[in-house]
Design an enzyme around this catalytic site. Sequence first.
Site, PDB file in Angstrom:
ATOM      1  N   SER A   1       0.828  -1.208   0.000  1.00  0.00           N
ATOM      2  CA  SER A   1       0.000   0.000   0.000  1.00  0.00           C
ATOM      3  C   SER A   1       0.865   1.263   0.000  1.00  0.00           C
ATOM      4  O   SER A   1       1.621   1.488  -0.939  1.00  0.00           O
ATOM      5  CB  SER A   1      -0.964  -0.040   1.192  1.00  0.00           C
ATOM      6  OG  SER A   1      -1.975   0.928   1.051  1.00  0.00           O
TER       7      SER A   1
ATOM      8  N   ASP B   1     -10.293  -3.987  -4.737  1.00  0.00           N
ATOM      9  CA  ASP B   1      -9.514  -2.933  -4.086  1.00  0.00           C
ATOM     10  C   ASP B   1      -9.648  -1.643  -4.892  1.00  0.00           C
ATOM     11  O   ASP B   1      -9.545  -1.665  -6.131  1.00  0.00           O
ATOM     12  CB  ASP B   1      -8.047  -3.376  -4.016  1.00  0.00           C
ATOM     13  CG  ASP B   1      -7.137  -2.365  -3.336  1.00  0.00           C
ATOM     14  OD1 ASP B   1      -7.635  -1.422  -2.699  1.00  0.00           O
ATOM     15  OD2 ASP B   1      -5.908  -2.534  -3.451  1.00  0.00           O
TER      16      ASP B   1
ATOM     17  N   HIS C   1      -7.814  -5.363  -0.062  1.00  0.00           N
ATOM     18  CA  HIS C   1      -6.642  -4.562   0.287  1.00  0.00           C
ATOM     19  C   HIS C   1      -6.129  -4.979   1.670  1.00  0.00           C
ATOM     20  O   HIS C   1      -6.905  -5.304   2.563  1.00  0.00           O
ATOM     21  CB  HIS C   1      -7.038  -3.082   0.296  1.00  0.00           C
ATOM     22  CG  HIS C   1      -5.878  -2.153   0.426  1.00  0.00           C
ATOM     23  ND1 HIS C   1      -5.144  -1.724  -0.650  1.00  0.00           N
ATOM     24  CD2 HIS C   1      -5.309  -1.581   1.512  1.00  0.00           C
ATOM     25  CE1 HIS C   1      -4.188  -0.914  -0.248  1.00  0.00           C
ATOM     26  NE2 HIS C   1      -4.264  -0.814   1.078  1.00  0.00           N
TER      27      HIS C   1
END
Length: 444
Positions: free
Chosen positions: A175, A266, A296
């Site tokens: 991320s 996501d 995610h």
Amino acid sequence: MNLIRTIPLSLFMTGIWLLPLAAQELSAESSAFLAARPADAQMRMTLAVRRALDGDLNSLNQIRASMLQDVEPPAGILVENAVVAKRKIRFYSPAAKTGGAVVLYLHGGGWSVGGLEGSSRFCGDLAKMSGLDVATLDYRLAPEHRAPAALEDVLAAIRMLRERGYRRIYLAGDSAGGNLAACAAWKERSVVTGTILFYPVVLAKNDNSESWRKFGSGFGLDGMLMEAFNESYAPGTLANDPAVSPLLAKEFAHYPDTLIIAAECDVLLDQGKAFAELLVRKGIPVIHRTLPGTLHAFMTYPGMENAYRKGVHLATEFLKRKEARMKNSLASESIVRISRIEVDPAYLSEYLALVTECGRESMAKEPGVFLMYSMQEKAHPERITILEIYADHAAYEHHIQTAHFQKYKQETRKMVKKLDLLDQNPLLPEMRMKQVLEKENCLQ
């Protein structure tokens, strides 16, 4: 349906490998994860970040503290805690003696939450399975420290790893950590061997993509929370900086081979795919894998074990493939140079000390420098043959810009009587080393 397949090395080295998407249905473990998660979790996080932007850090600090849960490393993995640029860095090593390669892993959390403890499970598992050293960094968090503070911490960690003697440095992250890995690789592409990006942020603003609209609520990372994270780290025009949003970068010469592992359900799915396609257009070898039905943060949130294991496996295979190629064979782009230096006998001892120092520094600190070796002729000790082997042109270009090479070049001007480039494969058309010395009147 299991879409994870073994990828031939030839495909890995020549372009992007895109798997067809499944029907975008949640996997059983993703559904169970969402069912067990408090319904207001995303809203509470969003409000905490928004309050922090207004100067009230209490709620955000409480969330941060709740996320710092350490995990014991696997058996046989040694742990070392250290400091770089006043930030904590932790090493996971499968052996007492560190090796030639290291993975620097950067945690996710929207640049605003998380810490090295949250990466402890993955780093330990990766060190165990790959056989490589793994480091993880406690970089500065936003909104107290906005861009480029976190990236500066990562760059300082890369310098530390090079000073420790690692010759191959891989960057990885999930991320926001994937964002930092991608940005640091863009900044330091000549010293980074490869990148592993889990569902990375590559555009620090709402991209209004199909995945953002489709998965923007109720799928583990809400769009409103991602927007709060973006504003926390890169408000205003900062998001347009390629060192914050690498999807906006124009130039990718010598960018490292990249593995992108995406979550199918996501908000960031489409921007990660766009980044993979951009790298391919720039000629960078990319593997892009989408894990069907995943959410995610499957690499850090508990309860998504199958997705986590697939992520570890893909990262391990990428590293092993790269390491085998780097260690066991010279690739077509490798550079082998053989040159002969004739030294003024009055400076022979001084020259030998300088060339030895430069070679030692290069071997210890420069990823992509495989060998630097000097040999004296018995009958004519002032004649010195130098053998150099570089992983590729980028490694060679980086070498001739280093401080220790510049010192060698500057201080040996008065010592060198003659230089001949005997052979180079592949031969650089400009024969740069010889041309530089000729231009500076070093040859007689």
